[in-house]
Motif scaffolding. Structure first.
Motif, PDB file in Angstrom:
ATOM      1  N   ALA A 182       0.853  -1.182   0.000  1.00 32.68           N
ATOM      2  CA  ALA A 182       0.000   0.000   0.000  1.00 32.68           C
ATOM      3  C   ALA A 182       0.893   1.238   0.000  1.00 32.68           C
ATOM      4  O   ALA A 182       2.009   1.225   0.543  1.00 32.68           O
ATOM      5  N   ASP A 183       0.408   2.309  -0.605  1.00 36.61           N
ATOM      6  CA  ASP A 183       1.204   3.543  -0.671  1.00 36.61           C
ATOM      7  C   ASP A 183       1.616   4.025   0.716  1.00 36.61           C
ATOM      8  O   ASP A 183       2.703   4.579   0.890  1.00 36.61           O
ATOM      9  N   SER A 184       0.759   3.807   1.688  1.00 36.74           N
ATOM     10  CA  SER A 184       1.011   4.321   3.037  1.00 36.74           C
ATOM     11  C   SER A 184       2.190   3.640   3.732  1.00 36.74           C
ATOM     12  O   SER A 184       2.691   4.163   4.729  1.00 36.74           O
TER      13      SER A 184
ATOM     14  N   VAL B 154      -5.329 -15.775  -5.792  1.00 33.85           N
ATOM     15  CA  VAL B 154      -5.441 -14.735  -6.816  1.00 33.85           C
ATOM     16  C   VAL B 154      -4.285 -14.822  -7.790  1.00 33.85           C
ATOM     17  O   VAL B 154      -3.263 -15.472  -7.519  1.00 33.85           O
ATOM     18  N   ASN B 155      -4.438 -14.117  -8.909  1.00 35.82           N
ATOM     19  CA  ASN B 155      -3.382 -14.030  -9.918  1.00 35.82           C
ATOM     20  C   ASN B 155      -2.210 -13.245  -9.340  1.00 35.82           C
ATOM     21  O   ASN B 155      -2.332 -12.067  -9.003  1.00 35.82           O
ATOM     22  N   ALA B 156      -1.050 -13.893  -9.239  1.00 44.17           N
ATOM     23  CA  ALA B 156       0.116 -13.269  -8.618  1.00 44.17           C
ATOM     24  C   ALA B 156       0.651 -12.087  -9.407  1.00 44.17           C
ATOM     25  O   ALA B 156       1.449 -11.310  -8.894  1.00 44.17           O
ATOM     26  N   LEU B 157       0.241 -11.947 -10.665  1.00 47.69           N
ATOM     27  CA  LEU B 157       0.688 -10.822 -11.481  1.00 47.69           C
ATOM     28  C   LEU B 157      -0.247  -9.628 -11.352  1.00 47.69           C
ATOM     29  O   LEU B 157      -0.007  -8.587 -11.959  1.00 47.69           O
ATOM     30  N   GLN B 158      -1.303  -9.775 -10.587  1.00 47.35           N
ATOM     31  CA  GLN B 158      -2.293  -8.710 -10.439  1.00 47.35           C
ATOM     32  C   GLN B 158      -2.451  -8.271  -8.985  1.00 47.35           C
ATOM     33  O   GLN B 158      -3.512  -7.782  -8.589  1.00 47.35           O
ATOM     34  N   LEU B 159      -1.392  -8.440  -8.178  1.00 43.96           N
ATOM     35  CA  LEU B 159      -1.512  -8.137  -6.755  1.00 43.96           C
ATOM     36  C   LEU B 159      -1.852  -6.677  -6.499  1.00 43.96           C
ATOM     37  O   LEU B 159      -2.495  -6.351  -5.502  1.00 43.96           O
ATOM     38  N   PHE B 160      -1.449  -5.794  -7.425  1.00 45.35           N
ATOM     39  CA  PHE B 160      -1.686  -4.372  -7.222  1.00 45.35           C
ATOM     40  C   PHE B 160      -3.172  -4.055  -7.124  1.00 45.35           C
ATOM     41  O   PHE B 160      -3.574  -3.062  -6.521  1.00 45.35           O
TER      42      PHE B 160
END
Length: 128
Positions: A61-63, A101-107
């Motif tokens: 996360a950005d924080s 989940v798709n590990a390439l889409q964690l964002f």
């Protein structure tokens, strides 16, 4: 089934550091991404960081970028969250979670609604 047990929470002063750990077990563990989520008083549950145990991709996360580091010891089935330069706003219950989940889409997938299994949580309090 996946079982997750957190440890390592506690009280720390602002600017200090803490490491929380998640012990994971289960027959299907290898397919899951492991994440850390937190729930602060008066705030929504949020995804702090996730890591794919299979390919090593991570999300922050950005924080917490630049202050927190997620890592995994696959041999011991442990996932760690090293938290440095802690701030009072980091105070929360921290939960370990498993996500299929798709590990390439964690964002975009390191969010509570995609969690399949939760740990019981550990309290982290940052206060002087």
């Amino acid at each position: 089934q996946v079982q997750l047990v957190e440890s390592g929470g506690g009280l720390v002063q602002p600017g200090g550091f803490l490491r929380v750990a998640c012990a994971a077990s289960g027959s299907t563990l290898t397919k899951y991404t492991i994440g850390w989520f937190r729930h602060a008083p008066g705030k929504e549950l949020e995804g702090v960081s996730c890591i794919s145990r299979a390919i090593g991709t991570t999300y922050y996360a950005d924080s917490v970028k630049g202050r927190f580091t997620i890592s995994t010891d696959n041999a011991e089935n442990q996932v760690y969250l090293q938290m440095n330069s802690l701030k009072p706003e980091d105070t929360a219950v921290y939960y370990c979670a498993a996500l299929d989940v798709n590990a390439l889409q964690l964002f975009r997938l390191c969010v509570p609604r995609f969690v399949n299994y939760w740990g019981q949580g550990t309290q982290v309090t940052v206060s002087s």
